[in-house]
Design a protein around this motif. Structure first.
Motif, PDB file in Angstrom:
ATOM      1  N   GLU A 111       0.826  -1.210   0.000  1.00 42.08           N
ATOM      2  CA  GLU A 111       0.000   0.000   0.000  1.00 42.08           C
ATOM      3  C   GLU A 111       0.856   1.255   0.000  1.00 42.08           C
ATOM      4  N   ILE A 112       1.903   1.263   0.805  1.00 45.90           N
ATOM      5  CA  ILE A 112       2.815   2.413   0.854  1.00 45.90           C
ATOM      6  C   ILE A 112       3.482   2.604  -0.503  1.00 45.90           C
ATOM      7  N   ARG A 113       3.909   1.513  -1.118  1.00 45.06           N
ATOM      8  CA  ARG A 113       4.551   1.589  -2.428  1.00 45.06           C
ATOM      9  C   ARG A 113       3.582   2.137  -3.475  1.00 45.06           C
ATOM     10  N   THR A 114       2.320   1.744  -3.404  1.00 47.28           N
ATOM     11  CA  THR A 114       1.316   2.230  -4.354  1.00 47.28           C
ATOM     12  C   THR A 114       1.124   3.737  -4.209  1.00 47.28           C
ATOM     13  N   ILE A 115       1.038   4.220  -2.977  1.00 45.35           N
ATOM     14  CA  ILE A 115       0.879   5.660  -2.743  1.00 45.35           C
ATOM     15  C   ILE A 115       2.082   6.424  -3.285  1.00 45.35           C
ATOM     16  N   ASN A 116       3.285   5.916  -3.024  1.00 46.30           N
ATOM     17  CA  ASN A 116       4.487   6.588  -3.520  1.00 46.30           C
ATOM     18  C   ASN A 116       4.538   6.567  -5.048  1.00 46.30           C
ATOM     19  N   ASN A 117       4.084   5.474  -5.661  1.00 47.62           N
ATOM     20  CA  ASN A 117       4.068   5.405  -7.120  1.00 47.62           C
ATOM     21  C   ASN A 117       3.095   6.413  -7.710  1.00 47.62           C
ATOM     22  N   GLN A 118       1.961   6.617  -7.058  1.00 51.03           N
ATOM     23  CA  GLN A 118       0.995   7.609  -7.535  1.00 51.03           C
ATOM     24  C   GLN A 118       1.603   9.008  -7.485  1.00 51.03           C
ATOM     25  N   ARG A 119       2.289   9.327  -6.406  1.00 48.28           N
ATOM     26  CA  ARG A 119       2.934  10.638  -6.298  1.00 48.28           C
ATOM     27  C   ARG A 119       4.006  10.804  -7.367  1.00 48.28           C
ATOM     28  N   SER A 120       4.793   9.767  -7.566  1.00 48.95           N
ATOM     29  CA  SER A 120       5.851   9.842  -8.581  1.00 48.95           C
ATOM     30  C   SER A 120       5.260  10.024  -9.974  1.00 48.95           C
ATOM     31  N   ARG A 121       4.165   9.322 -10.250  1.00 50.65           N
ATOM     32  CA  ARG A 121       3.512   9.438 -11.554  1.00 50.65           C
ATOM     33  C   ARG A 121       3.003  10.857 -11.770  1.00 50.65           C
ATOM     34  N   LYS A 122       2.395  11.467 -10.734  1.00 46.56           N
ATOM     35  CA  LYS A 122       1.898  12.843 -10.856  1.00 46.56           C
ATOM     36  C   LYS A 122       3.044  13.817 -11.098  1.00 46.56           C
ATOM     37  N   ARG A 123       4.146  13.642 -10.377  1.00 44.76           N
ATOM     38  CA  ARG A 123       5.303  14.518 -10.572  1.00 44.76           C
ATOM     39  C   ARG A 123       5.872  14.367 -11.987  1.00 44.76           C
ATOM     40  N   ARG A 124       5.958  13.128 -12.456  1.00 45.80           N
ATOM     41  CA  ARG A 124       6.499  12.867 -13.791  1.00 45.80           C
ATOM     42  C   ARG A 124       5.611  13.481 -14.873  1.00 45.80           C
ATOM     43  N   GLU A 125       4.285  13.351 -14.711  1.00 48.70           N
ATOM     44  CA  GLU A 125       3.365  13.942 -15.682  1.00 48.70           C
ATOM     45  C   GLU A 125       3.491  15.462 -15.705  1.00 48.70           C
ATOM     46  N   LEU A 126       3.611  16.070 -14.524  1.00 49.42           N
ATOM     47  CA  LEU A 126       3.758  17.524 -14.460  1.00 49.42           C
ATOM     48  C   LEU A 126       5.065  17.959 -15.107  1.00 49.42           C
ATOM     49  N   ARG A 127       6.145  17.256 -14.810  1.00 48.22           N
ATOM     50  CA  ARG A 127       7.446  17.611 -15.393  1.00 48.22           C
ATOM     51  C   ARG A 127       7.415  17.467 -16.917  1.00 48.22           C
ATOM     52  N   THR A 128       6.773  16.414 -17.414  1.00 54.53           N
ATOM     53  CA  THR A 128       6.657  16.222 -18.864  1.00 54.53           C
ATOM     54  C   THR A 128       5.849  17.349 -19.492  1.00 54.53           C
ATOM     55  N   TYR A 129       4.759  17.739 -18.850  1.00 51.92           N
ATOM     56  CA  TYR A 129       3.944  18.837 -19.371  1.00 51.92           C
ATOM     57  C   TYR A 129       4.746  20.133 -19.411  1.00 51.92           C
ATOM     58  N   LEU A 130       5.451  20.424 -18.331  1.00 49.09           N
ATOM     59  CA  LEU A 130       6.241  21.660 -18.289  1.00 49.09           C
ATOM     60  C   LEU A 130       7.334  21.646 -19.342  1.00 49.09           C
ATOM     61  N   HIS A 131       7.941  20.492 -19.550  1.00 48.57           N
ATOM     62  CA  HIS A 131       8.989  20.390 -20.564  1.00 48.57           C
ATOM     63  C   HIS A 131       8.401  20.597 -21.965  1.00 48.57           C
ATOM     64  N   SER A 132       7.200  20.041 -22.203  1.00 50.08           N
ATOM     65  CA  SER A 132       6.569  20.206 -23.517  1.00 50.08           C
ATOM     66  C   SER A 132       6.155  21.655 -23.768  1.00 50.08           C
ATOM     67  N   GLN A 133       5.935  22.426 -22.693  1.00 43.16           N
ATOM     68  CA  GLN A 133       5.573  23.835 -22.818  1.00 43.16           C
ATOM     69  C   GLN A 133       6.798  24.747 -22.895  1.00 43.16           C
ATOM     70  N   SER A 134       7.983  24.161 -22.830  1.00 43.82           N
ATOM     71  CA  SER A 134       9.253  24.898 -22.871  1.00 43.82           C
ATOM     72  C   SER A 134       9.316  25.978 -21.802  1.00 43.82           C
ATOM     73  N   ALA A 135       8.911  25.591 -20.586  1.00 40.59           N
ATOM     74  CA  ALA A 135       8.939  26.539 -19.463  1.00 40.59           C
ATOM     75  C   ALA A 135      10.384  26.773 -19.024  1.00 40.59           C
ATOM     76  N   PRO A 136      10.685  27.990 -18.559  1.00 47.16           N
ATOM     77  CA  PRO A 136      12.039  28.272 -18.063  1.00 47.16           C
ATOM     78  C   PRO A 136      12.373  27.410 -16.843  1.00 47.16           C
ATOM     79  N   THR A 137      13.635  27.119 -16.667  1.00 49.25           N
ATOM     80  CA  THR A 137      14.081  26.235 -15.591  1.00 49.25           C
ATOM     81  C   THR A 137      13.690  26.763 -14.220  1.00 49.25           C
ATOM     82  N   GLU A 138      13.839  28.061 -14.009  1.00 47.16           N
ATOM     83  CA  GLU A 138      13.490  28.644 -12.712  1.00 47.16           C
ATOM     84  C   GLU A 138      12.010  28.452 -12.398  1.00 47.16           C
ATOM     85  N   LEU A 139      11.168  28.657 -13.405  1.00 50.23           N
ATOM     86  CA  LEU A 139       9.727  28.475 -13.215  1.00 50.23           C
ATOM     87  C   LEU A 139       9.396  27.013 -12.956  1.00 50.23           C
ATOM     88  N   VAL A 140      10.057  26.112 -13.676  1.00 49.01           N
ATOM     89  CA  VAL A 140       9.832  24.673 -13.463  1.00 49.01           C
ATOM     90  C   VAL A 140      10.202  24.293 -12.039  1.00 49.01           C
TER      91      VAL A 140
END
Length: 114
Positions: free
Chosen positions: A49-78
């Protein structure tokens, strides 16, 4: 039987002289193995259960980082956005509760404490 460690009856500390003692020793070993197996099963389930919760958080962070990268956001803003996302993910609780269990005063106090 209380001082006998869980082991094969022939190798135990106490020598079995009767069939009843032998049966009780065998049953004690079987019950001990079942209890230890159940405890390990519960522990494994909790860790999953703990691993599942951590995986969900990691997935959300990864999706956000991918979106920001696709938007060519500045590093400081990211960095600022990811820092805020980490803050929100840390405070987010997957456990829900019934609001009627607490008085409005306690809800306000909880909001201030958070």
């Amino acid at each position: 039987w209380v001082v006998q460690p869980p082991s094969v009856p022939e190798l135990g500390v106490l020598h079995t002289d009767s069939l009843l003692e032998r049966i009780v020793s065998i049953m004690m070993v079987v019950v001990t193995v079942l209890i230890i197996g159940s405890a390990l099963s519960l522990l494994t389930g909790t860790l999953q259960e703990i691993r599942t919760i951590n995986n969900q958080r990691s997935r959300k962070r990864r999706e956000l980082r991918t979106y920001l990268h696709s938007q060519s956001a500045p590093t400081e803003l990211v960095m600022r956005i990811m820092s805020f996302a980490d803050y929100k993910l840390e405070r987010h609780s997957p456990v829900s509760y019934d609001i009627e269990l607490m008085s409005p005063l306690l809800v306000a106090e909880l909001a201030v404490w958070q």
